[in-house]
Write a protein that holds these residues in place. Structure first.
Motif, PDB file in Angstrom:
ATOM      1  N   UNK A   2       0.755  -1.123   0.060  1.00 42.83           N
ATOM      2  CA  UNK A   2      -0.062   0.050   0.063  1.00 42.83           C
ATOM      3  C   UNK A   2       0.634   1.266   0.062  1.00 42.83           C
ATOM      4  N   UNK A   3       0.536   2.264  -0.986  1.00 40.78           N
ATOM      5  CA  UNK A   3       1.427   3.573  -1.155  1.00 40.78           C
ATOM      6  C   UNK A   3       0.412   4.320  -0.491  1.00 40.78           C
ATOM      7  N   UNK A   4       0.715   5.128   0.664  1.00 35.69           N
ATOM      8  CA  UNK A   4       0.044   6.207   1.334  1.00 35.69           C
ATOM      9  C   UNK A   4       0.489   7.723   1.283  1.00 35.69           C
ATOM     10  N   UNK A   5      -0.563   8.430   0.809  1.00 37.34           N
ATOM     11  CA  UNK A   5      -0.064   9.772   0.391  1.00 37.34           C
ATOM     12  C   UNK A   5      -0.182  10.720   1.401  1.00 37.34           C
ATOM     13  N   UNK A   6       0.464  11.833   1.523  1.00 39.19           N
ATOM     14  CA  UNK A   6       0.164  12.680   2.864  1.00 39.19           C
ATOM     15  C   UNK A   6      -0.966  13.175   3.043  1.00 39.19           C
ATOM     16  N   UNK A   7      -1.441  13.247   4.236  1.00 34.65           N
ATOM     17  CA  UNK A   7      -2.655  13.644   4.832  1.00 34.65           C
ATOM     18  C   UNK A   7      -3.455  14.694   3.952  1.00 34.65           C
ATOM     19  N   UNK A   8      -2.661  15.710   3.461  1.00 35.41           N
ATOM     20  CA  UNK A   8      -3.387  17.121   2.783  1.00 35.41           C
ATOM     21  C   UNK A   8      -3.107  16.979   1.407  1.00 35.41           C
ATOM     22  N   UNK A   9      -2.813  15.788   0.870  1.00 32.83           N
ATOM     23  CA  UNK A   9      -2.613  15.810  -0.626  1.00 32.83           C
ATOM     24  C   UNK A   9      -3.979  15.734  -1.262  1.00 32.83           C
ATOM     25  N   UNK A  10      -4.155  16.531  -2.511  1.00 32.95           N
ATOM     26  CA  UNK A  10      -5.378  16.634  -2.981  1.00 32.95           C
ATOM     27  C   UNK A  10      -5.237  15.889  -4.542  1.00 32.95           C
ATOM     28  N   UNK A  11      -6.423  15.005  -4.650  1.00 25.56           N
ATOM     29  CA  UNK A  11      -6.605  14.523  -5.880  1.00 25.56           C
ATOM     30  C   UNK A  11      -7.847  14.826  -6.564  1.00 25.56           C
ATOM     31  N   UNK A  12      -7.751  15.054  -7.931  1.00 27.51           N
ATOM     32  CA  UNK A  12      -8.956  15.621  -8.417  1.00 27.51           C
ATOM     33  C   UNK A  12      -8.800  15.393 -10.218  1.00 27.51           C
ATOM     34  N   UNK A  13      -9.499  16.431 -10.710  1.00 29.27           N
ATOM     35  CA  UNK A  13      -9.294  16.307 -11.964  1.00 29.27           C
ATOM     36  C   UNK A  13      -9.457  17.732 -12.766  1.00 29.27           C
ATOM     37  N   UNK A  14      -9.310  17.907 -14.189  1.00 26.22           N
ATOM     38  CA  UNK A  14      -9.371  19.350 -14.659  1.00 26.22           C
ATOM     39  C   UNK A  14     -10.134  19.161 -15.804  1.00 26.22           C
ATOM     40  N   UNK A  15     -10.552  20.523 -16.313  1.00 22.88           N
ATOM     41  CA  UNK A  15     -11.153  20.776 -17.508  1.00 22.88           C
ATOM     42  C   UNK A  15     -10.542  22.322 -18.073  1.00 22.88           C
ATOM     43  N   UNK A  16     -11.141  22.561 -19.019  1.00 23.96           N
ATOM     44  CA  UNK A  16     -10.968  24.002 -19.863  1.00 23.96           C
ATOM     45  C   UNK A  16     -12.037  24.465 -20.189  1.00 23.96           C
ATOM     46  N   UNK A  17     -12.255  25.931 -19.834  1.00 28.56           N
ATOM     47  CA  UNK A  17     -13.734  26.409 -20.330  1.00 28.56           C
ATOM     48  C   UNK A  17     -14.043  26.057 -21.779  1.00 28.56           C
ATOM     49  N   UNK A  18     -13.060  26.411 -22.606  1.00 26.72           N
ATOM     50  CA  UNK A  18     -13.646  26.549 -24.215  1.00 26.72           C
ATOM     51  C   UNK A  18     -13.797  25.026 -24.590  1.00 26.72           C
ATOM     52  N   UNK A  19     -13.062  24.129 -23.835  1.00 23.43           N
ATOM     53  CA  UNK A  19     -13.337  22.566 -24.348  1.00 23.43           C
ATOM     54  C   UNK A  19     -14.511  21.915 -23.800  1.00 23.43           C
ATOM     55  N   UNK A  20     -15.164  22.533 -22.786  1.00 23.20           N
ATOM     56  CA  UNK A  20     -16.221  21.837 -22.242  1.00 23.20           C
ATOM     57  C   UNK A  20     -17.517  22.762 -22.107  1.00 23.20           C
ATOM     58  N   UNK A  21     -17.305  24.169 -21.995  1.00 27.17           N
ATOM     59  CA  UNK A  21     -18.716  25.046 -21.769  1.00 27.17           C
ATOM     60  C   UNK A  21     -19.611  25.059 -23.029  1.00 27.17           C
ATOM     61  N   UNK A  22     -18.945  25.235 -24.199  1.00 27.22           N
ATOM     62  CA  UNK A  22     -19.908  25.301 -25.441  1.00 27.22           C
ATOM     63  C   UNK A  22     -20.257  26.642 -25.695  1.00 27.22           C
ATOM     64  N   UNK A  23     -20.335  27.006 -26.896  1.00 26.86           N
ATOM     65  CA  UNK A  23     -20.598  28.286 -27.447  1.00 26.86           C
ATOM     66  C   UNK A  23     -19.973  29.540 -27.097  1.00 26.86           C
ATOM     67  N   UNK A  24     -18.738  29.445 -26.990  1.00 25.85           N
ATOM     68  CA  UNK A  24     -17.926  30.488 -26.519  1.00 25.85           C
ATOM     69  C   UNK A  24     -17.806  31.419 -27.940  1.00 25.85           C
ATOM     70  N   UNK A  25     -18.684  31.916 -28.389  1.00 29.58           N
ATOM     71  CA  UNK A  25     -18.555  32.891 -29.648  1.00 29.58           C
ATOM     72  C   UNK A  25     -17.981  33.850 -29.552  1.00 29.58           C
ATOM     73  N   UNK A  26     -17.326  34.599 -28.450  1.00 33.14           N
ATOM     74  CA  UNK A  26     -16.685  35.595 -28.624  1.00 33.14           C
ATOM     75  C   UNK A  26     -14.904  35.431 -28.492  1.00 33.14           C
TER      76      UNK A  26
END
Length: 420
Positions: A2-26
């Motif tokens: 078992x590999x244990x990460x530090x207590x305050x280590x943060x796991x998550x995921x990422x997006x970019x507005x243009x790639x997910x929001x849609x209709x960014x006409x400006x």
């Protein structure tokens, strides 16, 4: 084991507005998509409609066990015309942040993820001497409104990417080829069309991806510095950084000099830019190997991703070590991912990447978190919708989300802060 990460280590995921929001006409990217003869494989359209479905999406991320969400604020929405700010857009992003807190996700915000308002092209784009002040003014508005809700911010995503892309972009006419004087170079018709759609002349049309000469890199450094100063003045508790895209640059005998030159090009020349930052955003996807005649192609037996580069998750730990030898800043992995239709290979990519990251932490390197790219299958810029980077699939006809095994795998690690 078992590999244990530090207590305050943060796991998550990422997006970019243009790639997910849609209709960014400006946005300037919208102009590029719509341009006559555009090299983009698809038009973004509604994308995955995240601008409307963000609350459901954030609740889904939290249900998987993820602990952080990195997203970008779209400058073209917040300031659709010079000095004119959208109250509805800022209210939207305020509620995105609120949804993160309601579901226990740490928000990590990027103020700029490649796309820019069309109107800055009329001023000369990212080659304009006004750009440091303009971007700082945008940051000032956002942080006056939202600063207390943003614990981590990247001023820019992948500030070094244009230097990496220059050779590729010269082939499709975005920048002049090396050795060709810009004044004597004729832009392709699609680029002229994109400039016209932004209300700009072709010589004014300098997108973020074209920041690759001494003048524009100098302006970018000044812009980051001014933005950081503005953000810290308005929200001293916010941790400020930027991110770089860094392959694991390796060499075989005879290629050491070329490898060293490449590392200087993509990392070394930008080191001064992060002085005064609170953390460093590191983004890694693969490795590059150099020999006496230049970059060496992967072996015929090597596994390639949909993006046609080598599947090599071991690169992550090696790049973290290399960066840590130069920088004393805390490191936050703000992107790491793989384009593949085989989700088992994504699970393995995450597993091997995190094993390398854990060994770095055991060696005493200050790594604070891991954000996988990407939360969803989304619009991958000029590659369109064919590249599958997501932990979550999306049926774009119905906008139905379908959780992949890789999402459950990363979520389980995030929940226990450990992996086997």
């Amino acid at each position: 084991m078992e590999l244990v990460f530090p207590k305050d280590f943060i796991f998550g995921s990422a997006t970019a507005a243009y790639q997910v929001e849609g209709n960014n006409v400006n946005s300037d990217f919208w102009a590029e998509e719509q341009a006559e003869g555009s090299p983009y494989a698809d038009k973004s359209g509604d994308a995955i409609d995240h601008y409307r479905l963000y609350r459901e999406d954030i609740a889904l991320m939290a249900s998987l066990g993820l602990k952080a969400y990195r997203f970008s604020i779209e400058w073209a929405r917040v300031e659709p015309a010079p000095g004119q700010y959208s109250n509805s857009a800022i209210a939207h992003y305020r509620d995105v942040l609120a949804a993160c807190y309601e579901h226990g996700l740490v928000p990590v915000v990027a103020m700029h993820h490649f796309s820019s308002p069309q109107w800055i092209m009329r001023l000369g784009g990212w080659a304009s001497p006004e750009i440091p002040q303009l971007f700082s003014r945008y940051c000032e508005f956002v942080f006056q409104e939202l600063g207390s809700l943003i614990p981590y911010v990247l001023t820019f995503n992948e500030i070094n990417l244009p230097t990496m892309l220059r050779e590729i972009f010269s082939k499709i006419g975005i920048v002049p080829p090396v050795g060709i004087d810009a004044a004597a170079w004729a832009a392709p018709k699609w680029r002229e069309s994109a400039a016209l759609l932004c209300g700009a002349a072709p010589n004014q049309y300098v997108t973020f991806h074209m920041i690759s000469d001494e003048v524009t890199i100098g302006l970018l450094k000044e812009t980051h510095s001014m933005a950081r100063e503005t953000i810290k003045r308005l929200s001293p508790a916010t941790k400020v950084g930027l991110s770089m895209a860094l392959s694991d640059v390796q060499s075989i005998p005879g290629g050491e000099g070329m490898a060293e030159a490449k590392w200087q090009l993509v990392f070394g020349q930008f080191v001064s830019m992060v002085e005064g930052d609170d953390f460093f955003g590191l983004q890694n996807y693969t490795r590059e190997v150099y020999g006496p005649e230049g970059q060496v192609r992967p072996a015929e037996s090597a596994e390639l991703t949909q993006m046609k580069y080598e599947y090599y998750p071991e690169a992550l730990g090696q790049v973290v070590r290399k960066v840590a030898r130069t920088l004393s800043l805390p490191i936050f992995v703000t992107e790491h991912g793989v384009a593949t239709d085989d989700d088992d290979r994504r699970v393995e990519f995450i597993r091997k990447g995190l094993q390398g990251l854990h060994s770095c932490i055991e060696e005493g390197i200050d790594v604070r978190g891991y954000l996988h790219w990407s939360t969803f299958d989304n619009f991958e810029w000029n590659s369109g919708y064919g590249m599958k980077f997501g932990l979550i699939a999306v049926d774009r006809n119905t906008q139905e989300r379908k959780v992949k095994k890789s999402a459950q795998y990363l979520g389980s690690i995030a929940q226990t802060n450990s992996m086997i």
